[in-house]
Design a protein around this motif. Structure first.
Motif, short mmCIF file in Angstrom:
data_model
loop_
_atom_site.label_atom_id
_atom_site.label_comp_id
_atom_site.label_asym_id
_atom_site.label_seq_id
_atom_site.Cartn_x
_atom_site.Cartn_y
_atom_site.Cartn_z
N SER A 73 10.34 10.66 3.30
CA SER A 73 9.50 9.55 3.81
C SER A 73 8.18 9.53 3.04
O SER A 73 7.72 10.57 2.52
N LEU A 74 7.57 8.36 2.99
CA LEU A 74 6.30 8.22 2.27
C LEU A 74 5.26 9.21 2.82
O LEU A 74 4.52 9.83 2.05
N GLN A 75 5.24 9.36 4.13
CA GLN A 75 4.26 10.26 4.75
C GLN A 75 4.44 11.70 4.26
O GLN A 75 3.49 12.35 3.83
N GLN A 76 5.69 12.17 4.29
CA GLN A 76 6.01 13.53 3.86
C GLN A 76 5.62 13.71 2.38
O GLN A 76 5.07 14.72 1.99
N ILE A 89 2.51 5.80 -6.72
CA ILE A 89 3.43 5.44 -5.63
C ILE A 89 2.89 4.22 -4.89
O ILE A 89 3.64 3.30 -4.55
N GLU A 90 1.57 4.19 -4.69
CA GLU A 90 0.97 3.04 -4.00
C GLU A 90 1.23 1.76 -4.81
O GLU A 90 1.61 0.73 -4.24
N SER A 91 1.05 1.83 -6.13
CA SER A 91 1.30 0.63 -6.96
C SER A 91 2.76 0.21 -6.86
O SER A 91 3.07 -0.99 -6.79
N LEU A 92 3.66 1.20 -6.84
CA LEU A 92 5.08 0.87 -6.73
C LEU A 92 5.41 0.18 -5.41
O LEU A 92 6.18 -0.79 -5.39
N VAL A 93 4.82 0.67 -4.32
CA VAL A 93 5.08 0.06 -3.01
C VAL A 93 4.60 -1.39 -3.04
O VAL A 93 5.31 -2.31 -2.61
N TYR A 105 11.27 -13.44 1.28
CA TYR A 105 11.22 -12.78 2.60
C TYR A 105 9.91 -12.03 2.78
O TYR A 105 9.28 -11.63 1.80
N VAL A 106 9.53 -11.86 4.03
CA VAL A 106 8.43 -10.95 4.35
C VAL A 106 9.01 -9.86 5.26
O VAL A 106 9.90 -10.14 6.07
N HIS A 107 8.50 -8.65 5.12
CA HIS A 107 9.10 -7.51 5.80
C HIS A 107 8.70 -7.44 7.27
O HIS A 107 9.52 -7.23 8.15
N CYS A 108 7.42 -7.60 7.54
CA CYS A 108 6.86 -7.65 8.90
C CYS A 108 6.92 -6.33 9.68
O CYS A 108 6.70 -6.34 10.90
N ASN A 109 7.23 -5.23 9.02
CA ASN A 109 7.23 -3.94 9.74
C ASN A 109 6.95 -2.81 8.75
O ASN A 109 7.71 -1.85 8.65
N ILE A 110 5.86 -2.98 7.99
CA ILE A 110 5.53 -1.97 6.97
C ILE A 110 4.89 -0.75 7.63
O ILE A 110 3.81 -0.85 8.21
N THR A 111 5.58 0.37 7.56
CA THR A 111 5.04 1.64 8.07
C THR A 111 5.49 2.75 7.11
O THR A 111 6.43 2.55 6.33
N ALA A 112 4.84 3.91 7.22
CA ALA A 112 5.18 5.02 6.30
C ALA A 112 6.61 5.52 6.54
O ALA A 112 7.22 6.06 5.62
N SER A 113 7.15 5.32 7.74
CA SER A 113 8.53 5.80 7.96
C SER A 113 9.56 4.79 7.44
O SER A 113 10.75 5.08 7.38
N ASN A 114 9.08 3.61 7.06
CA ASN A 114 10.00 2.61 6.50
C ASN A 114 9.95 2.58 4.97
O ASN A 114 10.47 1.65 4.35
N VAL A 115 9.33 3.59 4.39
CA VAL A 115 9.31 3.70 2.92
C VAL A 115 9.84 5.08 2.54
O VAL A 115 9.40 6.09 3.09
N ILE A 116 10.81 5.10 1.64
CA ILE A 116 11.37 6.37 1.15
C ILE A 116 10.98 6.52 -0.31
O ILE A 116 11.05 5.56 -1.08
N VAL A 117 10.55 7.72 -0.67
CA VAL A 117 10.24 8.01 -2.08
C VAL A 117 11.36 8.87 -2.64
O VAL A 117 11.71 9.90 -2.07
N SER A 118 11.93 8.43 -3.74
CA SER A 118 13.01 9.22 -4.36
C SER A 118 12.53 9.74 -5.72
O SER A 118 11.60 9.20 -6.31
N HIS A 119 13.19 10.78 -6.17
CA HIS A 119 12.83 11.42 -7.43
C HIS A 119 14.12 11.77 -8.15
O HIS A 119 14.88 12.60 -7.68
N LEU A 159 -4.99 11.14 6.71
CA LEU A 159 -4.09 12.22 7.15
C LEU A 159 -4.10 13.36 6.13
O LEU A 159 -4.14 14.54 6.49
N THR A 160 -4.10 12.98 4.85
CA THR A 160 -4.08 13.99 3.78
C THR A 160 -5.36 14.82 3.82
O THR A 160 -5.32 16.04 3.74
#
Ligand SMILES: Nc1ncnc2c1ncn2[C@@H]1O[C@H](COP(=O)(O)OP(=O)(O)OP(=O)(O)O)[C@@H](O)[C@H]1O
Ligand SMILES: [Mg+2]
Length: 165
Positions: A73-76, A89-93, A105-119, A159-160
């Protein structure tokens, strides 16, 4: 093997195997409108914004089988990343959200748990999930998405600092 990714009032989200590959099964309640909206939007996006690709849909009991996105998750991710990586990562989001807006479309529910970062292969990527509240594009909704992204990153920055002090 089935792993539970999230247990919600609306129904579980499970990691499953579908046609020989890892997939994510998201189950909704009967007549759960957001599952139908999410299926429609995922089918339309076909991976734009890093959205999971949809593999199958059940209408009997609303459920979606979609691409399993490997990542954190983005938060983790954020709390352990360097300031430079956080900026990337912020620019990518912001870029991926812009792509979703661009195609209508618009997402309408942007939260850190709705973004996954992959590597993968040394490259970072981001995936925006959870399209149950998405709506056809309107400028005021898109502005709200952008505002939510600003607030999300401000929150993550706080948070950081808090966790590192
Ligand atoms: N396609 C996917 N690939 C990998 N993990 C996923 C996928 N879809 C969902 N998840 C995981 O399940 C969690 C919840 O999914 P989602 O955000 O779509 O549902 P939700 O209704 O918001 O549930 P919650 O209230 O638990 O956030 C995500 O934060 C993510 O960890
Ligand atoms: Mg969610």
């Amino acid at each position: 093997m089935i792993n539970c990714l999230s247990s919600r009032h609306e129904g579980d989200i499970l990691k499953v195997w579908y046609r020989g590959r890892a997939a994510c099964l998201k189950i909704g309640q009967k007549n759960h409108k957001s599952t139908r909206i999410e299926a429609k939007v995922l089918a339309y996006l076909e991976g734009i914004g890093g959205a999971p690709k949809i593999y199958a849909l059940s209408t009997h009991r609303p459920a979606i089988i979609m691409e399993y996105l490997n990542g954190v998750s983005l938060q983790q991710f954020y709390v352990n990343a360097s300031p430079e990586l956080r900026k990337n990562i912020e620019s990518l989001v912001r870029y991926k959200l812009g792509q979703i807006h661009f195609v209508g479309y618009v997402h309408c529910n942007i939260t850190a748990s709705n973004v996954i970062v992959s590597h993968q292969d040394g490259e970072y990527d981001v995936h925006i999930l959870d399209y149950g509240r998405a709506r056809p594009y309107k400028e005021e909704f898109a502005d709200k998405d952008v505002h939510d992204v600003d607030r999300m990153f401000q929150g993550l920055e706080w948070l950081t600092r808090f966790t590192k002090s």
